[in-house]
Scaffold this active site. Sequence first.
Site, PDB file in Angstrom:
ATOM      1  N   LYS A  85       0.967  -1.206  -0.057  1.00  0.00           N
ATOM      2  CA  LYS A  85       0.130  -0.238  -0.094  1.00  0.00           C
ATOM      3  C   LYS A  85       1.084   1.148   0.167  1.00  0.00           C
ATOM      4  CE  LYS A  85      -3.708  -2.676   2.324  1.00  0.00           C
ATOM      5  NZ  LYS A  85      -4.296  -2.995   3.631  1.00  0.00           N
ATOM      6  N   GLN A 120      -4.987  -2.236   9.760  1.00  0.00           N
ATOM      7  CA  GLN A 120      -4.975  -3.345   9.400  1.00  0.00           C
ATOM      8  C   GLN A 120      -5.034  -4.612   9.898  1.00  0.00           C
ATOM      9  OE1 GLN A 120      -3.602  -3.916   5.779  1.00  0.00           O
ATOM     10  NE2 GLN A 120      -3.724  -6.013   6.142  1.00  0.00           N
ATOM     11  N   ASP A 134     -11.068   2.010   4.210  1.00  0.00           N
ATOM     12  CA  ASP A 134     -11.329   0.616   4.131  1.00  0.00           C
ATOM     13  C   ASP A 134     -12.815   0.290   3.895  1.00  0.00           C
ATOM     14  OD1 ASP A 134      -9.359  -1.272   3.943  1.00  0.00           O
ATOM     15  OD2 ASP A 134      -9.123  -1.220   6.078  1.00  0.00           O
TER      16      ASP A 134
HETATM   17  N1  GUN Z   1      -6.795  -7.720   6.243  1.00  0.00           N
HETATM   18  C1  GUN Z   1      -7.044  -8.363   4.931  1.00  0.00           C
HETATM   19  N2  GUN Z   1      -7.481  -7.630   4.054  1.00  0.00           N
HETATM   20  C2  GUN Z   1      -7.753  -6.215   4.623  1.00  0.00           C
HETATM   21  C3  GUN Z   1      -8.022  -5.122   4.201  1.00  0.00           C
HETATM   22  O1  GUN Z   1      -8.701  -4.883   2.906  1.00  0.00           O
HETATM   23  N3  GUN Z   1      -8.000  -4.137   4.913  1.00  0.00           N
HETATM   24  C4  GUN Z   1      -7.354  -4.236   6.245  1.00  0.00           C
HETATM   25  N4  GUN Z   1      -7.539  -3.151   7.239  1.00  0.00           N
HETATM   26  N5  GUN Z   1      -6.988  -5.377   6.906  1.00  0.00           N
HETATM   27  C5  GUN Z   1      -7.072  -6.404   5.711  1.00  0.00           C
END
Ligand code: GUN
Length: 293
Positions: free
Chosen positions: A53, A97, A120
């Site tokens: 990211k 995350q 998200d």
């Molecule tokens: N863990 C797995 N996929 C994601 C996601 O799209 N966002 C976040 N914050 N954690 C994750």
Amino acid sequence: MQLLDGKLISHQIKTEIALHVREKLLDAGLAAPHIAAVLVGEDPASQTYVAAKEKSCREVGFLSSVYRYPDNITEKQLLKVVDFLNNDPEIDGFIVQLPLPKHINEQKIIERINPVRDIDGFHPVNIGKMVLGLPCFLPATPFGIVTLLERGGVETAGKHCVVLGRSHIVGTPISILLSRKSTHGNATVTLCHSFTPDLTKYTREADILIVAMGKPDCITKEMVKPGAVVIDVGVHRVPSEETKSGYRLKGDVKFDEVSRVCSRITPVPGGVGPMTIVSLLQNALKASQKEIK
Ligand code: GUN
């Protein structure tokens, strides 16, 4: 069979975003979007996602900050971090995350995020707005899948989409998006899960099969209707002697055999993964433009 190439399509979208940042923001004297990620603990998959990211942010000219904490951080301390990011005037949006350590209530953390900064799209306010078709942040993986279908020229209207898995992050929201009355919806959707008897009965009926089961190699060619479109959301690290890292990635679908019967398929890696990241960038741009209120 033709690939549904998430790497290529995400690259095209990133180029569009980078152009927007340069011409519409920086050249006009406006600030670049600035997003943050909160990373707790040492989970290798989470570290890889957050690093990817950050790299994508740099590529399009966004600013990004990562807040790292050890996995013994308390829930109370993490709530304070969320409060700080909710109020930091430098930040447009942020993610926490997942997964979080067991002693932390994930839902409590998500509900503390200000919905206008929830890039998200996990906050109940954003999920509720998504269900109602109101402007909101869509969860990144389902958003990436609908974009991939749209830009990849796969019609969803009138099609039978079968979704395998009902997680809050993927299966449940993608089933809602595909059945909505909207451009990338209007499909008839069947949502299968661990209580579904005779999975093959449903998967063989799918024009579009979306697999988010979290089990490596569980979809075989016998389970897929000839000519179907297959979207593989699974990402699994398996040991490999052929790579420097000592592992390689594989999905939920047996790619080598299923690719011989379907019309389109997403590879792993290079399918849904890069689309998820680019969707987060699209949400970040929306957040910086204060489009979601
Ligand atoms: N863990 C797995 N996929 C994601 C996601 O799209 N966002 C976040 N914050 N954690 C994750």
